[in-house]
Design a protein around this motif. Structure first.
Motif: not given
Length: 320
Positions: A134-160
């Motif tokens: 459709d002629g758009r550019r697309v930006i990818c939102y990621v949370n880089a500063g907080a752990w999110e329990e609902f993300r599929p990779d949440a278990g990769d972030f150590p509790e510490s």
């Protein structure tokens, strides 16, 4: 908070058309003609509330997608190929480029603007490809500063690494001092953005040093982390936007390709974003509580790409 060679020149990116102005008779509760939604926004509460000790340049956490919005995407692969040589020059959005920002669920592609900012996990490579067609550019939102329990990779972030809650359900600040652990985790997320065909990335919550995270973060820690993110994005051919973090704009404007800001008008901070405009780089800006008449004049004068959004960042928008 995927690309193709055929879309090197997209509408609004090299010579952006001005964003539509609200009708003089339009109220803040009336969706604009370009909105895909016909429901009027409730009066959203601001995404941040300054405390008596906070300065105007210290924004609080921005909104993150709801748990249901990320369930459709698999966890980033641990065996990702890592950076690849960009096939073309990195995208550079220009000041005044109109945009859409939707983090609530899978993208609604009906808004006629040249730039979309959407969630990395909630959208597929085909969603990105459709926007490109459709002629758009697309930006990818990621949370880089907080752990999110609902993300599929949440278990990769150590509790510490997980600190205090940041005000959004299921989220906790990350200890950004631990570059040895966080760098490969964030690189895998950037690989996901690249592999889905996005043009750019918007890493959220990159101003933890301004907040009560549970860790003794300093401005120096934040600069090191934000520079790491920019280098990793560029190594993958992705442009990158600086989200809020106004105090560090002088140090980062040369490294980042555009800015994303929430509520600079409400907190009288928009002038701090002018280094991006002077550098020929877009500032994608939203307000939640103010009416368009209260901020669009200044936004146009400064060259910002501004609109009003609901706090949940659904498809509804009211551009300046």
């Amino acid at each position: 908070m995927l690309t193709v060679l055929a879309l090197l020149a997209l509408p609004g990116c090299s010579s952006p058309a001005p964003s539509p102005s609200p009708s003089p008779s339009a109220s803040a509760s009336s969706p604009s003609a370009s909105s895909p939604s016909t429901s009027a926004p409730a009066s959203p509460s601001p995404s941040r509330s300054p405390s008596p000790s906070s300065s105007a340049s210290s924004p609080s956490p921005s909104r993150s997608p709801s748990p249901s919005s990320s369930a459709s995407s698999p966890s980033p692969s641990r065996s990702s190929s890592g950076p690849s040589k960009p096939a073309r020059a990195r995208w550079q959005p220009k000041p005044g480029t109109p945009w859409q920002w939707q983090l609530d669920g899978r993208v609604d592609p009906s808004v006629d603007v040249p730039v979309y900012d959407i969630d990395a996990f909630a959208n597929t490579a085909e969603d990105v490809a459709r926007l490109h067609r459709d002629g758009r550019r697309v930006i990818c939102y990621v949370n880089a500063g907080a752990w999110e329990e609902f993300r599929p990779d949440a278990g990769d972030f150590p509790e510490s690494l997980r600190g205090e809650g940041n005000g959004w359900p299921g989220e906790r600040w990350l200890d950004i001092r631990r570059l040895d652990v966080l760098k490969p985790l964030m690189e895998r997320r950037l690989d996901l953005c690249r592999d889905k065909g996005f043009d750019a990335v918007e890493p959220d919550l990159v101003d933890g040093y301004l907040h009560d995270t549970g860790f003794p973060l300093t401005a120096g820690h934040q600069l090191a982390y934000n520079r790491m993110l920019a280098d990793a994005a560029h190594a993958r051919g992705l442009a990158i936007g600086l989200k809020n973090d106004l105090p560090q704009i002088p140090q980062l404007v040369g490294l980042y390709d555009f800015a994303v800001n929430e509520e600079c008008a409400q907190y009288d901070e928009c002038a701090a974003l002018t280094p991006f405009i002077r550098a020929g780089k877009a500032v994608f800006h939203v307000e939640y509580a103010l009416k368009n008449d209260d901020f669009c004049g200044e936004a146009r004068a400064l060259g910002l790409s501004s609109m009003r959004k609901r706090l949940d960042l659904d498809p509804w928008r009211k551009p300046c």
